[in-house]
Design an enzyme around this catalytic site. Structure first.
Site, PDB file in Angstrom:
ATOM      1  N   ASN A 494      -3.974  -3.627  -6.755  1.00 19.01           N
ATOM      2  CA  ASN A 494      -4.757  -2.464  -7.179  1.00 19.01           C
ATOM      3  C   ASN A 494      -3.923  -1.557  -8.064  1.00 19.01           C
ATOM      4  O   ASN A 494      -2.875  -1.944  -8.579  1.00 19.01           O
ATOM      5  CB  ASN A 494      -5.254  -1.709  -5.945  1.00 19.01           C
ATOM      6  CG  ASN A 494      -4.107  -1.088  -5.167  1.00 19.01           C
ATOM      7  OD1 ASN A 494      -3.074  -1.739  -4.971  1.00 19.01           O
ATOM      8  ND2 ASN A 494      -4.263   0.144  -4.721  1.00 19.01           N
ATOM      9  N   CYS A 496      -2.008   0.854  -7.299  1.00 18.61           N
ATOM     10  CA  CYS A 496      -0.685   1.217  -6.779  1.00 18.61           C
ATOM     11  C   CYS A 496       0.023   0.060  -6.081  1.00 18.61           C
ATOM     12  O   CYS A 496       0.994   0.273  -5.361  1.00 18.61           O
ATOM     13  CB  CYS A 496      -0.798   2.410  -5.840  1.00 18.61           C
ATOM     14  SG  CYS A 496      -1.609   3.830  -6.589  1.00 18.61           S
ATOM     15  N   GLU A 498      -0.496  -1.871  -3.519  1.00 18.37           N
ATOM     16  CA  GLU A 498      -0.401  -2.083  -2.081  1.00 18.37           C
ATOM     17  C   GLU A 498      -1.587  -2.873  -1.517  1.00 18.37           C
ATOM     18  O   GLU A 498      -1.537  -3.335  -0.376  1.00 18.37           O
ATOM     19  CB  GLU A 498      -0.262  -0.752  -1.320  1.00 18.37           C
ATOM     20  CG  GLU A 498      -1.539  -0.003  -1.047  1.00 18.37           C
ATOM     21  CD  GLU A 498      -1.990   0.860  -2.197  1.00 18.37           C
ATOM     22  OE1 GLU A 498      -2.828   1.749  -1.999  1.00 18.37           O
ATOM     23  OE2 GLU A 498      -1.502   0.638  -3.336  1.00 18.37           O
TER      24      GLU A 498
END
Length: 854
Positions: A494, A496, A498
């Site tokens: 995604n 970021c 994670e």
């Protein structure tokens, strides 16, 4: 007439009840009763008109009040600051008063006087953390006046009663303004008002409260009508709409949020309990290879971003440059021009000004356009082929890493000529890839290019050095360890890095985030396991509720979320926990703590999801998953190890807890396909006043910038340690600023303190990777892992990212280098005290902060 009579009778009865309770009956109170009864009877349009009328009258009264000079404003400042500084023993009250009075002028509105007091206090935070507390108290005092005036709350009531009344009136006001879900008005508001704990407002530092004030509290025409505890209760209520006992659960969720032991992500805090509850944090999609699918994906990006979602797009299926287009008998321009459109869409749809649109685009490193993709973030070249506002990431298979380490060749393909690579991973990918290479050698695949794998790897690292992008993420660990590999393929992470969930043309993956505040669970030098277990169980329930309550702006996102029910609970305040334990971030003891703390969080989270499965049923695609086979995240490491060559999978598999009983439980069912993911938590960590996520402390004294402005941040743990040594004085503050918050060259500080308070750029990337690998074995998704390079070089970057792969990490995040800007030094005087010559800074990169998974 009949309706009017019924309304009048109900209001008269309420007045009689108030009289029996000996409560004062004022014109404002009667108007409140009218407003409340209109809403209870469902006359929302009339109630809204009545509210607007009252607001207009209130503005007129306020304007008249503010035209007169506050002749006693110095006295008002002194009295206010004296009252608000109770219990603060390390501030110079006289100095704050003096600095405030210098800013006063005749006729100054009360709002500006409050702002002057805040500015005076915040300017002194670098000298003493208690000034941050004072600034927060001033802001809270101003907020109460704003809210009480807007809601017509009698400020002469005792503090608790006034706060409770503000809560009740805020719910009704929000319903009338069509901002709050009318269902919240059906809760027993008086009972919930009694559950509020106004004293918890004292937990805030200035940065946290100002962030809430600017971006989270509900408002109407820029006038706020939520206090902090009202805000937390509204969020909690919004997460209980489908609970069997919503009132009790609302109080439970409120206590969890308001004590900072757990915090929901930013979209949940923004929208819970509102008329448009888009509560999910992350959306992942795969872009198809025709114009309809491409622009459909860009439209979906816009709709998801509008309501506060962070986006991750996989663009690998889009054909490469010079590929044949059958419909026009022409040649493709490749993926880059479409990424430019996606970039501009992310800029245009900025979530109503609450925060910037946020998108990360992913490409597998065998794609024909990979070399141009690497240059998207450069500041030179053709601007039509640059995307300065979106993030870029590589999706790298193990085979590429093996070829690079063997100094072998690597072949690039256009995906329409090698269509199966996109959905294949592990050794099956290698077999297919070799077949396509043979076809290219025979001329059966024409739009291919061969180059040394090491050459492409070096270009990747060069771009990271220059721009901080692209992020390095690994396809095979993500898929081989995925509990959902039976139900599809993970094509990207995604925004970021994670989240690792399956995507397809029929499914946009959705994840719902929140984070445990690890620092709040350290008691007497160790984790309070009982408290942690309780927090995790409540948090998992809150996150699971999000899935059913959530507003979905795209149908494929709803279908995916309902089918798999993934959540991503993470942690924050890890650095604060280490400070409490007096451990250096890069010490062996800290690495062990990273391992043991994540093991406990993982155990309780899986246990909690199993409990929910017993109560509510397993997610619908459970059968065939790794969970259904009793394979937990720690067990999936064996799958990765089996797919790697010898000595290319360095993984610690130690465990402390008894997992066998939990394995047997999981086989019977689990509520969520995915449970754990560690997000960056940049904003929610600010709200709680702790270090974000798993990050080491950036600096011990620095200026933080976000959409709420610039804030001086000083490490309170360091200040306490220096005070204990009796060396926190003006000279020390000077040196902290001069050396950008680093302690190594401040000679008065003992080595024991220097070791514990090393900052991010003083910690080796290898130490960060080692700690991350120990967490990773417990996580079914991934973690946002920033890597810091004090003196970056090609060799260091090469060693670091190879180590990330060897240690089995799924993803990495920013490669951060020391910026060219430092802490503000305008207040440093000519006498340099302990100062020595500062070495020049290295390599500045564009360094935005991701705030979409908060």
């Amino acid at each position: 007439t009949e309706t009017l009579n019924e309304l009048t009778n109900a209001i008269e009865q309420n007045i009689i009840e108030l009289t029996k309770l000996q409560l004062p009956i004022t014109v404002e109170k009667i108007q409140d009763l009218v407003e409340k009864q209109l809403m209870l009877d469902g006359h929302h349009a009339v109630a809204r008109s009545y509210i607007l009328y009252r607001e207009d009258r209130a503005r007129n009264r306020l304007a008249q009040y503010q035209t007169h000079a506050l002749e006693n404003s110095p006295e008002f400042v002194l009295n206010t600051l004296t009252s608000l500084s109770t219990g603060l023993h390390h501030i110079d009250l006289e100095l704050v008063v003096h600095e405030t009075i210098k800013s006063l002028y005749v006729g100054m509105p009360i709002h500006e006087i409050y702002q002057a007091m805040i500015m005076a206090a915040r300017s002194l935070i670098e000298n003493e953390p208690e000034y941050s507390t004072l600034a927060a108290r001033i802001l809270l005092s101003e907020l109460k006046k704003e809210v009480y005036d807007f809601l017509n709350v009698d400020s002469t009531l005792n503090a608790s009663d006034a706060y409770g009344e503000a809560f009740i009136q805020a719910i009704y006001k929000g319903i009338a303004l069509e901002q709050i879900d009318p269902t919240l008005g059906e809760y027993p508001l008086a009972e919930l008002a009694k559950a509020l704990r106004p004293e918890r407002d004292a937990q805030f530092d200035y940065l946290g409260l100002q962030t809430l004030y600017d971006r989270y509290f509900l408002h109407h025409q820029k006038t706020h009508y939520e206090l902090p505890q009202v805000f937390f209760m509204r969020v909690a209520m919004g997460l209980t709409l489908q609970e069997k006992n919503p009132t009790a659960r609302a109080i439970e969720f409120y206590n969890t949020l308001s004590t900072f032991v757990f915090m929901s992500s930013t979209p949940t805090l923004f929208n819970s309990g509102t008329t448009r509850p888009q509560l999910s944090s992350c959306f992942l999609s795969t872009v198809g290879d025709d114009l309809y699918q491409i622009y459909g994906a860009i439209r979906d990006n816009a709709m998801l971003s509008k309501f506060a979602g962070g986006l991750g797009n996989d663009w690998t299926q889009v054909r490469g440059i010079n590929a044949h287009i059958k419909g026009t008998n022409g040649q493709s321009q490749g993926v880059i021009p479409f990424l430019k459109v996606a970039n501009d869409t992310a800029v245009a749809v900025n979530q109503g000004g609450k925060r910037k649109g946020a998108l990360c685009v992913y490409l597998e490193c065998w794609h024909r356009d990979i070399e141009e993709f690497l240059e998207l973030r450069k500041n030179t070249g053709d601007e039509r082929r640059r995307t300065h506002d979106i993030n870029t990431a590589l999706w790298i298979p193990d085979l590429f890493m093996e070829r690079m380490r063997d100094d072998a060749e690597w072949t690039l393909f256009s995906p329409e000529e090698a269509p199966k690579l996109h959905d294949t991973y592990g050794r099956a990918f290698e077999e297919l890839y070799v077949q396509y290479e043979e076809m290219a050698r025979k001329g059966q695949i024409r739009n291919a290019k061969t180059l040394p794998a090491k050459q492409l790897w070096r270009k990747m690292l060069a771009m990271i050095f220059e721009t901080g992008h692209p992020w390095i993420t690994f396809k095979d660990p993500c898929n081989l360890r995925s509990p959902q590999q039976h139900a599809g393929v993970i094509h990207s992470s995604n925004l970021c890095t994670e989240i690792t969930l399956n995507t397809s043309a029929d499914e946009i993956a959705v994840c719902n985030l929140g984070s445990i505040n690890l620092a709040e669970h350290i008691v007497n030098g160790a984790i309070d396991s009982k408290k942690l277990r309780q927090t995790v169980h409540t948090a998992i329930r809150m996150l699971d509720n999000v899935i059913d309550i959530n507003y979905y702006s795209v149908d494929t996102a709803r279908q995916s979320n309902m089918r798999h029910r993934p959540i991503g609970m993470g942690i924050m305040g890890f650095q604060d926990a280490l400070y409490q334990l007096n451990l250096a971030y890069d010490s062996p003891e800290a690495v062990d703590f990273a391992d043991s703390s994540m093991e406990e969080v993982s155990y309780y989270a899986i246990e909690a999801s199993c409990d929910l499965a017993q109560e509510r049923g397993s997610y619908s695609s459970f059968e065939g998953s790794l969970w259904s086979k009793g394979i937990l995240p720690i067990d999936s490491l064996a799958i990765l190890h089996a797919n790697r060559r010898p000595n290319e999978c360095i993984i610690n598999i130690d465990q402390r807890l008894d997992w066998n009983a939990l394995r047997n439980r999981v086989k019977q069912g689990i509520r969520n396909s995915n449970v754990l993911a560690i997000a960056p938590t940049a904003t929610i960590a600010n709200i709680c006043g702790v270090s974000q996520s798993i990050e080491p402390n950036y600096q011990n004294l620095y200026v933080k910038s976000n959409l709420s402005g610039e804030f001086t941040v000083i490490n309170p743990y360091l200040v306490a340690a220096l005070k204990k040594e009796n060396i926190f004085d003006k000279a020390m503050i000077h040196d902290l600023k001069y050396f950008d918050g680093q302690l190594a060259r401040i000679h008065r500080i003992p080595d024991s303190i220097k070791k514990v308070f090393r900052t991010a750029f003083e910690i080796s990337p290898q130490a960060l990777i080692t700690a991350a690998s120990r967490r990773a074995k417990w996580i079914d998704q991934s973690q946002s892992l920033n890597l810091y390079f004090d003196k970056p070089s090609g060799k260091l970057l090469d060693q670091t990212y190879q180590a990330a792969w060897l240690f089995g990490l799924k993803t990495t995040y920013y490669g951060r280098t020391m910026g060219a800007t430092d802490a503000e030094k305008s207040t440093i005087h000519d006498g340099k005290l302990n100062a020595v010559q500062v070495a020049p800074k290295v390599c500045s990169i564009d360094d935005p902060t991701c705030e979409s998974c908060q």
